[in-house]
Design a protein around this motif. Structure first.
Motif, PDB file in Angstrom:
ATOM      1  N   GLU A  76       0.832  -1.209   0.000  1.00 17.47           N
ATOM      2  CA  GLU A  76       0.000   0.000   0.000  1.00 17.47           C
ATOM      3  C   GLU A  76       0.863   1.254   0.000  1.00 17.47           C
ATOM      4  N   ALA A  77       1.851   1.278   0.868  1.00 21.31           N
ATOM      5  CA  ALA A  77       2.688   2.469   1.014  1.00 21.31           C
ATOM      6  C   ALA A  77       3.398   2.815  -0.292  1.00 21.31           C
ATOM      7  N   VAL A  78       3.929   1.795  -0.966  1.00 23.34           N
ATOM      8  CA  VAL A  78       4.623   2.036  -2.238  1.00 23.34           C
ATOM      9  C   VAL A  78       3.652   2.575  -3.286  1.00 23.34           C
ATOM     10  N   LEU A  79       2.488   1.964  -3.387  1.00 26.30           N
ATOM     11  CA  LEU A  79       1.524   2.359  -4.415  1.00 26.30           C
ATOM     12  C   LEU A  79       0.934   3.732  -4.145  1.00 26.30           C
ATOM     13  N   ARG A  80       0.712   4.068  -2.897  1.00 27.78           N
ATOM     14  CA  ARG A  80       0.201   5.406  -2.574  1.00 27.78           C
ATOM     15  C   ARG A  80       1.219   6.480  -2.923  1.00 27.78           C
ATOM     16  N   GLU A  81       2.493   6.146  -2.740  1.00 28.37           N
ATOM     17  CA  GLU A  81       3.543   7.103  -3.102  1.00 28.37           C
ATOM     18  C   GLU A  81       3.631   7.250  -4.619  1.00 28.37           C
ATOM     19  N   ARG A  82       3.469   6.144  -5.335  1.00 30.31           N
ATOM     20  CA  ARG A  82       3.554   6.197  -6.800  1.00 30.31           C
ATOM     21  C   ARG A  82       2.312   6.824  -7.431  1.00 30.31           C
ATOM     22  N   GLU A  83       1.146   6.540  -6.841  1.00 28.41           N
ATOM     23  CA  GLU A  83      -0.111   7.018  -7.408  1.00 28.41           C
ATOM     24  C   GLU A  83      -0.932   7.717  -6.324  1.00 28.41           C
ATOM     25  N   GLU A 160      10.468 -10.389 -14.292  1.00 26.77           N
ATOM     26  CA  GLU A 160      11.845  -9.902 -14.200  1.00 26.77           C
ATOM     27  C   GLU A 160      12.159  -9.330 -12.818  1.00 26.77           C
ATOM     28  N   GLY A 161      11.279  -8.493 -12.296  1.00 24.08           N
ATOM     29  CA  GLY A 161      11.532  -7.883 -10.993  1.00 24.08           C
ATOM     30  C   GLY A 161      11.547  -8.911  -9.874  1.00 24.08           C
ATOM     31  N   TYR A 162      10.614  -9.837  -9.915  1.00 27.06           N
ATOM     32  CA  TYR A 162      10.577 -10.894  -8.911  1.00 27.06           C
ATOM     33  C   TYR A 162      11.824 -11.767  -9.000  1.00 27.06           C
ATOM     34  N   ALA A 163      12.210 -12.150 -10.207  1.00 24.91           N
ATOM     35  CA  ALA A 163      13.399 -12.994 -10.386  1.00 24.91           C
ATOM     36  C   ALA A 163      14.657 -12.271  -9.908  1.00 24.91           C
ATOM     37  N   ARG A 164      14.746 -10.997 -10.224  1.00 21.94           N
ATOM     38  CA  ARG A 164      15.937 -10.229  -9.838  1.00 21.94           C
ATOM     39  C   ARG A 164      16.034 -10.074  -8.315  1.00 21.94           C
ATOM     40  N   SER A 165      14.906  -9.764  -7.660  1.00 19.86           N
ATOM     41  CA  SER A 165      14.939  -9.588  -6.206  1.00 19.86           C
ATOM     42  C   SER A 165      15.203 -10.922  -5.505  1.00 19.86           C
ATOM     43  N   THR A 166      14.658 -12.008  -6.043  1.00 19.12           N
ATOM     44  CA  THR A 166      14.905 -13.331  -5.472  1.00 19.12           C
ATOM     45  C   THR A 166      16.364 -13.724  -5.647  1.00 19.12           C
ATOM     46  N   ILE A 308       8.819  -6.281  -2.482  1.00 21.13           N
ATOM     47  CA  ILE A 308       7.641  -5.413  -2.415  1.00 21.13           C
ATOM     48  C   ILE A 308       7.598  -4.485  -3.627  1.00 21.13           C
ATOM     49  N   LEU A 309       8.744  -3.974  -4.040  1.00 18.96           N
ATOM     50  CA  LEU A 309       8.773  -3.107  -5.227  1.00 18.96           C
ATOM     51  C   LEU A 309       8.385  -3.893  -6.475  1.00 18.96           C
ATOM     52  N   ALA A 310       8.863  -5.139  -6.569  1.00 13.42           N
ATOM     53  CA  ALA A 310       8.494  -5.987  -7.717  1.00 13.42           C
ATOM     54  C   ALA A 310       6.997  -6.273  -7.702  1.00 13.42           C
ATOM     55  N   LEU A 311       6.454  -6.515  -6.519  1.00 12.82           N
ATOM     56  CA  LEU A 311       5.024  -6.779  -6.396  1.00 12.82           C
ATOM     57  C   LEU A 311       4.212  -5.543  -6.787  1.00 12.82           C
ATOM     58  N   ALA A 312       4.700  -4.374  -6.397  1.00 13.75           N
ATOM     59  CA  ALA A 312       4.013  -3.130  -6.780  1.00 13.75           C
ATOM     60  C   ALA A 312       4.004  -2.956  -8.295  1.00 13.75           C
ATOM     61  N   ASP A 313       5.122  -3.272  -8.937  1.00 15.30           N
ATOM     62  CA  ASP A 313       5.173  -3.207 -10.402  1.00 15.30           C
ATOM     63  C   ASP A 313       4.140  -4.146 -11.016  1.00 15.30           C
ATOM     64  N   LEU A 314       4.044  -5.348 -10.472  1.00 16.27           N
ATOM     65  CA  LEU A 314       3.085  -6.332 -10.972  1.00 16.27           C
ATOM     66  C   LEU A 314       1.649  -5.844 -10.810  1.00 16.27           C
ATOM     67  N   VAL A 315       1.358  -5.255  -9.661  1.00 16.22           N
ATOM     68  CA  VAL A 315       0.007  -4.755  -9.401  1.00 16.22           C
ATOM     69  C   VAL A 315      -0.353  -3.654 -10.389  1.00 16.22           C
ATOM     70  N   GLN A 316       0.566  -2.737 -10.624  1.00 16.55           N
ATOM     71  CA  GLN A 316       0.280  -1.630 -11.549  1.00 16.55           C
ATOM     72  C   GLN A 316       0.086  -2.134 -12.974  1.00 16.55           C
TER      73      GLN A 316
END
Length: 362
Positions: A76-83, A160-166, A308-316
């Protein structure tokens, strides 16, 4: 955003009803419907004591709800900051213990959501996890009369983001393990995922293919010369044949070869009994008994910032896809032979509806 996860008992007395819920799911226990309730209760009764012993190691309860809620708050915090113009709110829907879909649907209605995103915290799709959760959510929505535009993210196994963070977490754990071992001791990575009965995979479930795709995507981001790694599967719970190789067998093989191991729980993004007990206690004890020269584990993501950042990208991306069902890349990713891919099922269901309409018109 509705975050899907398995759930876990919140007290010792919750263990048996949690297990009854688990084995009552037709996606899990694939037997005739009239047999399932009785068989589910029998299996739950037989497994209650060992399960309670496992949860006793964790203080008598699963940490999964709290960890999932924390992931939701961070997301939530990441997405509220982005949008900042969008009012984001995360809810948790557990499959087999509270809060389950009917409770979460009620909470979503009370909040007044005008759009819903279904976000599984299972990177790889399976009919037994994400598929079952989506079915339970849809049933609860129909029962409660919740009708709002809804988009489901089905998988993010090779995002890509999930793979990179993992990969970053795997690399850090590998480097730390390597530093603790003598130079002459080899180190092997076991990418361990929850297993499935082989019959489910042969019936068209894409889970195993997606797990292997995850590992391939993660390995691309590792910088380990002469990498020794393999995929294996843990947590077998029934006598039928399961996909392999099993994690236990690979631990035994590593002991015979005098190879140290680093286990990466590649299908889990939160710590729970299968990481904190099965991997950290049971398998570690077995490894020590067999004389493995080193036993290490990669932590689950929990609220790791990169995850969390990768998950935010996925959600958007999912929200902007214009699809009711969306993979991490938009369209279907599974090869054709995986008929239980949700995109394949949706296509079949859509065709059935169109056929019914044509028949009615005729």
């Amino acid at each position: 955003m509705v975050l899907f996860n398995l759930g876990g008992p919140d007290a010792p007395e919750s263990v048996r009803p949690f297990l009854v819920n688990l084995f009552s799911d037709p996606a899990i226990l694939r037997v005739p419907g009239f047999v399932r309730p009785w068989l589910a209760k029998l299996i739950a009764w037989r497994r209650t004591k060992p399960a309670q012993e496992n949860y006793a190691v964790l203080g008598g309860k699963s940490p999964l709800r709290e960890l999932t809620e924390e992931q939701g708050r961070n997301l939530e915090a990441v997405l509220r900051e982005r949008e900042p113009g969008t009012e984001w709110r995360s809810f948790v829907a557990m499959r087999y213990w509270h809060p389950m879909s009917d409770e979460t649907v009620s909470a979503v209605q009370s909040w007044g959501a005008d759009e819903v995103l279904l976000v599984p915290l299972y990177p790889q799709f399976s009919t037994t996890t994400t598929g079952s959760s989506i079915t339970a959510w849809n049933d609860a929505c129909a029962k409660a009369g919740l009708r709002v535009p809804t988009t489901a993210l089905c998988c993010f196994h090779a995002d890509e983001g999930y793979a990179r963070s993992t990969a970053r977490m795997v690399q850090e754990a590998y480097d730390k393990a390597r530093a603790e071992l003598p130079a002459e001791v080899p180190l092997r990575i076991l990418f361990s995922a929850h297993g499935l009965p082989e019959s489910i995979v042969k019936a068209g479930d894409p889970y195993q293919w997606q797990v292997e795709s995850t590992v391939a995507a993660v390995i691309e981001h590792l910088t380990i010369p002469n990498l020794d790694s393999l995929v294996c599967y843990q947590s077998r719970v029934t006598p039928q044949k399961w996909i392999g190789p099993s994690t236990e067998d690979e631990i035994e093989r590593a002991a015979k070869e005098k190879v140290a191991i680093l286990i990466s729980p590649i299908a889990f993004v939160s710590e729970h009994s299968e990481t904190l007990v099965e991997l950290d206690v049971e398998y570690r004890e077995e490894a020590d008994h067999l004389g493995i020269p080193g036993y290490f584990r990669v932590p689950a993501q929990n609220s790791d910032q990169g995850f969390i950042l990768a998950l935010a990208d996925l959600v958007q991306r999912t929200r902007g896809s214009g699809r009711a069902l969306c993979s991490f890349a938009g369209a279907r990713q599974c090869p054709k032979q995986h008929g239980d891919c949700p995109h394949a099922r949706a296509k079949v269901e859509q065709g059935a509806v169109q056929d019914a309409k044509l028949a009615k018109a005729a």
